[in-house]
Design an enzyme around this catalytic site. Sequence first.
Site, PDB file in Angstrom:
ATOM      1  N   ARG A 101       0.767  -1.361  -0.090  1.00 41.86           N
ATOM      2  CA  ARG A 101      -0.067   0.128  -0.025  1.00 41.86           C
ATOM      3  C   ARG A 101       0.955   1.269  -0.094  1.00 41.86           C
ATOM      4  O   ARG A 101       2.200   1.195   0.345  1.00 41.86           O
ATOM      5  CB  ARG A 101      -0.835   0.117   1.272  1.00 41.86           C
ATOM      6  CG  ARG A 101      -0.192   0.076   2.628  1.00 41.86           C
ATOM      7  CD  ARG A 101      -1.107   0.481   3.663  1.00 41.86           C
ATOM      8  NE  ARG A 101      -0.634   0.476   4.976  1.00 41.86           N
ATOM      9  CZ  ARG A 101       0.033   1.647   5.650  1.00 41.86           C
ATOM     10  NH1 ARG A 101       0.464   2.700   4.707  1.00 41.86           N
ATOM     11  NH2 ARG A 101       0.574   1.348   6.945  1.00 41.86           N
ATOM     12  N   ASN A 103       2.411   4.784   1.420  1.00 44.45           N
ATOM     13  CA  ASN A 103       2.633   5.237   2.953  1.00 44.45           C
ATOM     14  C   ASN A 103       2.946   6.403   3.208  1.00 44.45           C
ATOM     15  O   ASN A 103       2.426   6.858   4.159  1.00 44.45           O
ATOM     16  CB  ASN A 103       3.678   4.236   3.546  1.00 44.45           C
ATOM     17  CG  ASN A 103       3.663   4.231   5.057  1.00 44.45           C
ATOM     18  OD1 ASN A 103       2.645   4.283   5.532  1.00 44.45           O
ATOM     19  ND2 ASN A 103       4.832   4.421   5.458  1.00 44.45           N
ATOM     20  N   GLU A 122       3.682  -5.825   6.697  1.00 47.21           N
ATOM     21  CA  GLU A 122       4.952  -5.348   7.485  1.00 47.21           C
ATOM     22  C   GLU A 122       6.003  -6.586   7.583  1.00 47.21           C
ATOM     23  O   GLU A 122       6.704  -6.475   8.639  1.00 47.21           O
ATOM     24  CB  GLU A 122       4.481  -4.747   8.849  1.00 47.21           C
ATOM     25  CG  GLU A 122       3.888  -3.603   8.644  1.00 47.21           C
ATOM     26  CD  GLU A 122       3.418  -2.832  10.028  1.00 47.21           C
ATOM     27  OE1 GLU A 122       4.205  -3.086  10.906  1.00 47.21           O
ATOM     28  OE2 GLU A 122       2.439  -1.962   9.997  1.00 47.21           O
ATOM     29  N   ASN A 149       9.578   5.424   4.476  1.00 50.09           N
ATOM     30  CA  ASN A 149       8.735   6.426   5.264  1.00 50.09           C
ATOM     31  C   ASN A 149       9.546   7.569   4.626  1.00 50.09           C
ATOM     32  O   ASN A 149      10.376   7.797   3.984  1.00 50.09           O
ATOM     33  CB  ASN A 149       8.917   6.460   6.839  1.00 50.09           C
ATOM     34  CG  ASN A 149       7.486   6.199   7.200  1.00 50.09           C
ATOM     35  OD1 ASN A 149       6.644   6.985   7.211  1.00 50.09           O
ATOM     36  ND2 ASN A 149       7.150   4.966   7.876  1.00 50.09           N
ATOM     37  N   ASP A 197       9.850   7.393  11.639  1.00 47.63           N
ATOM     38  CA  ASP A 197       8.789   7.441  10.721  1.00 47.63           C
ATOM     39  C   ASP A 197       8.779   8.564   9.805  1.00 47.63           C
ATOM     40  O   ASP A 197       9.795   8.713   9.140  1.00 47.63           O
ATOM     41  CB  ASP A 197       7.493   7.423  11.809  1.00 47.63           C
ATOM     42  CG  ASP A 197       6.179   6.988  11.471  1.00 47.63           C
ATOM     43  OD1 ASP A 197       5.969   7.232   9.831  1.00 47.63           O
ATOM     44  OD2 ASP A 197       5.796   5.880  11.784  1.00 47.63           O
TER      45      ASP A 197
END
Length: 291
Positions: A101, A103, A122, A149, A197
Site C-alpha cells: 500500500r 505510505n 510489514e 517513510n 517514521d
Amino acid sequence: MTDHNVRTLLPVQATLGEGPVWVGRDRALWFVDIKSRHVHRVDPATGAVRRWDAPDQVGWVLPAADGGMIAGLRTGLHRFDPADGSFTFIARAQGDAAGNRLNDAATDSAGRIWFGTMDDAETDASGRLYRFADGAIVDSGLPPVCITNGPAIAADGTLYHTDTLGKTIWRARIGNDGTLGPAERFVTIEDDAGHPDGSVVDADGCLWVALWGGWGVRRYDPAGTLMGTVTLPASNITKIAFGGDDLRTAFATSARKGLDDAELAEQPGAGDVFAFDAGVCGLPVTPVVLP
C-alpha cells in the site's frame, strides 16, 4: 530545545494518523487515518473540522496546483474532490507488489510527488520509493525496504528517505530531471529510541524525524548531528508538518495501532493530533503539478 508549548490540536484518536500537510491556500491542516480510511481537515484558527471517507486505505493527501487535491490510496494515485468526496483514479505504480500500500509522500520544488509503498503485512522488503511527474510514475531506483517513510525534501533538493524497520535515514540529491544521485546514510536511530517514521525539513535545512515508539520528534542538522528532541504525550508519533501563517507551528500526527489496553490507558492521547511551537520556520508545500 526547551519549552515548546505542546498541546492537543484535535482529539481524534486515529488508528493510524499520518500525512499531515499544511495547505496554505485554505489555512488548514490536512491529514489521514490510514487504517480507518479517513481524510481529515482542521482549521486551527476556528476549530472547524471535516472528515471524508476514502474507498481504501489512504496514505496521504496533497494539494494540487489546479486547486484540487491528490490522494495516495492503496490502489494508486487519485484526484480527491472535497466538494463531493469523490476519488478519481490517475495512475498506479506498475509492477509494485500486490500486498503493498502507499505510505508517505512529499512534493519537491518542481511539483513532483515522491511517494513510498510498503508491505501492508510489514514483513516483506517490497516497499519502493517512486516519483510522479508529467502523468507518469517512475521507480526512484533506491533499494526496496519493508516500510518506506519520509520522504522529506530540503530547499537545496536533498531528498531524505527512511527505512523504518532498518532504523536508518538515507539521503540523495534530486537532479533537474528528477533522477536521484547516489544515496548515502544520514543517520541511524539507536536501540531503545523508537523507529524513524515520517520526516520534514525546516527552513534552516534541518530534518525533523517522528519516532514510532519514541514519544516525540528529533531535529538533526544537515551533518546528521542531533540538535534536540520534543517529547509528546503519545508513544507512536508518525509525522510532523509546519503550518500556521508564519509556518512556525509544528503539527504532529500519532497512532493507537499496536497499543494494548494498558498502554492506551497510560496515553489517552494516542492517535490525537498535537501542536507545538517549533522555534523555527518550515518550508511551504509546493502544490502538485499535473499534466
